[in-house]
Design a protein around this motif. Structure first.
Motif, short mmCIF file in Angstrom:
data_model
loop_
_atom_site.label_atom_id
_atom_site.label_comp_id
_atom_site.label_asym_id
_atom_site.label_seq_id
_atom_site.Cartn_x
_atom_site.Cartn_y
_atom_site.Cartn_z
N GLY A 32 0.79 -1.23 0.00
CA GLY A 32 0.00 0.00 0.00
C GLY A 32 0.82 1.27 0.00
O GLY A 32 0.29 2.36 -0.26
N THR A 33 2.09 1.15 0.26
CA THR A 33 2.95 2.35 0.26
C THR A 33 3.54 2.57 -1.13
O THR A 33 3.47 1.69 -1.99
N SER A 34 4.12 3.74 -1.32
CA SER A 34 4.74 4.08 -2.60
C SER A 34 6.25 4.11 -2.46
O SER A 34 6.78 4.48 -1.41
N VAL A 35 6.93 3.71 -3.50
CA VAL A 35 8.39 3.63 -3.48
C VAL A 35 8.94 4.34 -4.70
O VAL A 35 8.45 4.13 -5.82
N LYS A 36 9.93 5.18 -4.49
CA LYS A 36 10.55 5.89 -5.60
C LYS A 36 11.95 5.33 -5.85
O LYS A 36 12.74 5.18 -4.92
N ILE A 37 12.24 5.04 -7.10
CA ILE A 37 13.55 4.54 -7.50
C ILE A 37 14.18 5.56 -8.45
O ILE A 37 13.54 6.00 -9.40
N GLY A 79 0.16 -3.03 -21.43
CA GLY A 79 0.00 -3.83 -20.22
C GLY A 79 0.62 -3.22 -18.98
O GLY A 79 0.42 -3.74 -17.89
N VAL A 80 1.38 -2.15 -19.13
CA VAL A 80 2.00 -1.49 -17.98
C VAL A 80 1.12 -0.32 -17.56
O VAL A 80 0.82 0.56 -18.37
N GLU A 81 0.69 -0.32 -16.30
CA GLU A 81 -0.21 0.72 -15.82
C GLU A 81 0.56 2.00 -15.54
O GLU A 81 1.36 2.07 -14.61
N LYS A 82 0.29 3.02 -16.32
CA LYS A 82 1.03 4.27 -16.16
C LYS A 82 0.69 4.99 -14.86
O LYS A 82 1.49 5.77 -14.35
N ASP A 83 -0.52 4.75 -14.33
CA ASP A 83 -0.88 5.41 -13.07
C ASP A 83 -0.27 4.69 -11.87
O ASP A 83 -0.22 5.25 -10.77
N LYS A 84 0.18 3.48 -12.09
CA LYS A 84 0.80 2.73 -10.99
C LYS A 84 2.32 2.90 -11.01
O LYS A 84 2.95 2.99 -9.97
N ALA A 94 2.19 -0.01 -3.70
CA ALA A 94 2.86 -1.28 -4.04
C ALA A 94 2.17 -2.48 -3.38
O ALA A 94 1.66 -2.39 -2.26
N HIS A 95 2.17 -3.58 -4.08
CA HIS A 95 1.64 -4.84 -3.57
C HIS A 95 2.70 -5.92 -3.71
O HIS A 95 3.65 -5.77 -4.48
N PRO A 96 2.54 -7.02 -2.97
CA PRO A 96 3.56 -8.07 -3.03
C PRO A 96 3.89 -8.54 -4.45
O PRO A 96 5.05 -8.88 -4.73
N GLU A 97 2.92 -8.52 -5.34
CA GLU A 97 3.21 -8.97 -6.71
C GLU A 97 4.11 -8.00 -7.48
O GLU A 97 4.58 -8.32 -8.57
N ASP A 98 4.32 -6.81 -6.90
CA ASP A 98 5.24 -5.86 -7.53
C ASP A 98 6.69 -6.14 -7.13
O ASP A 98 7.61 -5.51 -7.67
N SER A 99 6.88 -7.05 -6.22
CA SER A 99 8.24 -7.39 -5.79
C SER A 99 9.03 -7.93 -6.98
O SER A 99 8.58 -8.85 -7.67
#
Lengths: 117, 111
Positions: free
Chosen positions: A16-21, A61-66, A84-89
């Motif tokens: 549920g949190t956001s991560v910046k790379i 297929g890539v969500e631009k808002d995510k 972020a969700h676990p499947e984004d790992s």
């Protein structure tokens, strides 16, 4: 040789949190940066292409808002994984080119390992 | 410090002949290597891999050779076809860790 860095190299976050790379070209101006996601069995998926000063072009297929991409300067592009969700790992890898992608020589960053709990 | 190097940015080969793409590495901890093929405006697609315990892996027209003592690997394509024209990246990996890529070699097959 040209160097591309990524920060952080490893991040663990709660669901549920956001991560910046961040992806930085250290010794050249990167007109174009690419963001990839590394899936199991080491296949790479191109997520988006970002050109300095303009909106990123996302692959189907890539969500631009995510997956928010900002290429604010010729040396920095950021990828923000929102909610972020676990499947984004995964590993997220950037690469940069200093010729608008014409020559296809790409300098890859060292990658960022995202673990979502 | 580039751990994986592809010293030839480009290579031209006549159709039907053998294409040899080279890659050198410095990290002796890699336990497998991969070759990727990339067309313009697309992401790299996996081509062939080799474990560090082997010295050769063959898949159809593609063969990868690994010389651990020289820290060198090569990709052989024979016979070369026009559709093989692309940029080829080699990469080294260890376990489930991220890959380390070379900068690529652009292969052009001349009809």
């Amino acid at each position: 040789g040209a160097v591309v860095s990524q920060h952080p190299s490893w991040v663990i976050c709660k669901s549920g949190t956001s991560v910046k790379i961040e992806c930085r070209s250290l010794d050249f101006q990167a007109t174009t940066m690419f963001w990839y996601r590394q899936f199991p069995k080491q296949s790479l998926m191109l997520m988006a292409t970002s050109n300095e000063g303009s909106k990123a072009t996302y692959e189907q297929g890539v969500e631009k808002d995510k997956f928010l991409i900002n290429h604010a300067s010729l040396t920095l592009s950021t990828l923000t994984v929102t909610s972020a969700h676990p499947e984004d790992s995964s590993f997220y890898i950037c690469s940069a080119t200093n010729s608008g992608g014409v020559t296809d020589t790409q300098y890859f960053g060292p990658g960022t390992r995202l673990t979502v709990l | 410090d580039q751990q994986v190097k592809q010293n030839s940015p480009s290579l031209s080969v006549q159709e039907g002949r053998i294409s040899i793409l080279n890659c050198d590495y410095t990290n002796s901890m890699f336990d497998y290597f991969l070759w990727y093929k990339k067309y313009p405006a697309e992401g790299p697609t996996f081509l062939i891999s080799i474990s560090s315990i082997k010295d050769k892996n063959e898949d159809g027209r593609f063969t990868v050779f690994l010389n651990k003592s020289a820290k060198h690997l090569s990709l052989h394509i024979v016979p070369s076809q026009p559709g093989d024209s692309a940029v080829y990246f080699c990469a080294g990996g260890k376990g489930n860790e991220k890959l380390t890529f070379g900068t690529g070699t652009r292969l052009t097959i001349i009809p």
